[in-house]
Design a protein around this motif. Structure first.
Motif, PDB file in Angstrom:
ATOM      1  N   ALA A 191       0.852  -1.179   0.000  1.00 45.52           N
ATOM      2  CA  ALA A 191       0.000   0.000   0.000  1.00 45.52           C
ATOM      3  C   ALA A 191       0.896   1.240   0.000  1.00 45.52           C
ATOM      4  CB  ALA A 191      -0.918   0.005   1.225  1.00 45.52           C
ATOM      5  N   LEU A 196      -0.401  -2.294   5.985  1.00 44.29           N
ATOM      6  CA  LEU A 196      -1.246  -3.480   5.914  1.00 44.29           C
ATOM      7  C   LEU A 196      -1.041  -4.292   7.172  1.00 44.29           C
ATOM      8  CD1 LEU A 196       0.358  -3.428   2.729  1.00 44.29           C
ATOM      9  CD2 LEU A 196      -1.932  -4.368   2.377  1.00 44.29           C
ATOM     10  N   SER A 203       1.691  -3.931  11.880  1.00 42.96           N
ATOM     11  CA  SER A 203       1.424  -3.307  10.590  1.00 42.96           C
ATOM     12  C   SER A 203       2.727  -3.056   9.839  1.00 42.96           C
ATOM     13  CB  SER A 203       0.674  -1.982  10.780  1.00 42.96           C
ATOM     14  OG  SER A 203      -0.597  -2.212  11.370  1.00 42.96           O
ATOM     15  N   THR A 207       2.792  -6.671   2.993  1.00 40.81           N
ATOM     16  CA  THR A 207       2.603  -7.972   3.626  1.00 40.81           C
ATOM     17  C   THR A 207       2.850  -9.062   2.589  1.00 40.81           C
ATOM     18  OG1 THR A 207       1.103  -9.331   4.973  1.00 40.81           O
ATOM     19  CG2 THR A 207       0.119  -8.133   3.150  1.00 40.81           C
ATOM     20  N   VAL A 220      -6.884  -9.120   5.098  1.00 39.48           N
ATOM     21  CA  VAL A 220      -5.836  -8.126   5.316  1.00 39.48           C
ATOM     22  C   VAL A 220      -6.493  -6.772   5.535  1.00 39.48           C
ATOM     23  CG1 VAL A 220      -3.789  -7.017   4.342  1.00 39.48           C
ATOM     24  CG2 VAL A 220      -4.278  -9.424   3.800  1.00 39.48           C
ATOM     25  N   TYR A 222      -6.081  -2.766   5.638  1.00 39.35           N
ATOM     26  CA  TYR A 222      -5.141  -1.867   4.975  1.00 39.35           C
ATOM     27  C   TYR A 222      -5.526  -0.406   5.180  1.00 39.35           C
ATOM     28  CZ  TYR A 222      -8.501  -0.905   1.229  1.00 39.35           C
ATOM     29  OH  TYR A 222      -9.602  -0.486   0.526  1.00 39.35           O
ATOM     30  N   LEU A 229      -3.546  -0.251  -4.257  1.00 41.17           N
ATOM     31  CA  LEU A 229      -2.891  -1.448  -3.759  1.00 41.17           C
ATOM     32  C   LEU A 229      -2.080  -2.064  -4.895  1.00 41.17           C
ATOM     33  CD1 LEU A 229      -5.759  -3.170  -1.705  1.00 41.17           C
ATOM     34  CD2 LEU A 229      -3.817  -1.879  -0.804  1.00 41.17           C
TER      35      LEU A 229
END
Length: 291
Positions: A191, A196, A203, A207, A220, A222, A229
């Protein structure tokens, strides 16, 4: 018996064996630079006088000199496109065509080369096919496309997806439709400018999920300030005691299948799977209601 070849770059005294692998040939041609390393000479070590010499010019077009044997004349090809030269030289080295039949028609191809190329037919890995397409667009001053895509047979492929227009925060469900039972093959979600989180884990900006045979669905959370994304397939590379997570190399890539506004399905090829079939790992991303 098929000829064996050697290649000379930079220093005439520095000669290396040349396998004729499609990617090796592309790296050789793409590595030519007008100022520092303008010429590559590919020469047979089993047939006297047989050679192909390629020189790059300032506009990135290629000039080719070649001769099939001591008894033949030296021929010239001018203003050749790199991929056209690559394909013609591969045909020569494999003895699929007579050299004049393969090389002479590509004269002037730099000016007429098409952008819509079926790279499945070239023998290149997906990584080198992407590189060729990127440089081809740059030479024509065409705008950057995100994510970059190329034609591969009847399919459009990419090395990663950029999903624009997602909500600034929310949840995505990652559903494993087909785990890769042969390779350590995973999914990376990034992101830009955000974070995420999976379950109780800390976080992070990215990921990485490593699906197993019993992985069904992973949610997930976010935060994506850019409302974007980014998704790609990743894989573990080990060398002795070291290991790293790699991406975008060799034959890695994916086919993206839209499944409505809230879901996308990804058909992924592992870097080492050749020829690419885009069936090693299959998963979907779905924006959850209320996100």
């Amino acid at each position: 018996m098929r000829d064996q070849y050697q290649v000379t770059l930079y220093d005439p005294a520095d000669v290396d064996a040349f396998s004729g692998d499609p990617d090796e040939l592309y790296w050789t041609l793409d590595g030519l630079t007008p100022a520092d390393n303008p010429t590559a000479r590919i020469e047979s070590i089993s047939t006297s006088g047989r050679f192909i010499e390629v020189t790059v010019r300032g506009d990135a077009s290629l000039m080719i000199r070649y001769r099939e044997s001591d008894a033949a004349d030296i021929h010239h090809v001018d203003e050749a496109d790199i991929l056209a030269a690559h394909q013609a030289i591969m045909a020569c080295l494999s003895r699929a065509h007579e050299w004049r039949q393969a090389l002479d028609p590509i004269s002037g191809s730099f000016r007429t080369a098409d952008l819509r190329i079926d790279y499945q037919q070239t023998g290149l890995s997906t990584a080198n096919a992407m590189l060729d397409n990127l440089k081809r667009r740059q030479r024509r001053n065409l705008p950057k496309v995100v994510p970059p895509t190329i034609l591969w047979g009847s399919r459009t492929i990419t090395t990663g997806d950029t999903w624009h227009g997602v909500p600034g925060s929310g949840k995505v469900a990652v559903r494993i439709l087909r785990p890769d039972r042969v390779h350590e093959h995973g999914i990376a979600i990034f992101a830009p400018g955000g974070t995420l989180t999976v379950g109780p884990a800390q976080s992070a900006r990215e990921t990485v999920i490593w699906p197993t045979a019993d992985t069904a669905e992973i949610v997930v959370d976010y935060i994506a300030p850019a409302q974007t994304l980014q998704v790609c397939n990743v894989y573990m590379v080990r060398n002795g005691t070291s290991e790293r997570v790699d991406r975008w190399s060799e034959n890695a890539g994916m086919v993206i299948e839209p499944a409505g506004e809230l879901e996308r399905i990804y058909h992924c090829n592992h870097a080492s799977t050749a020829p690419p079939g885009f069936a090693d790992l299959m998963f979907s991303l779905r924006l959850l209601a209320g996100s």
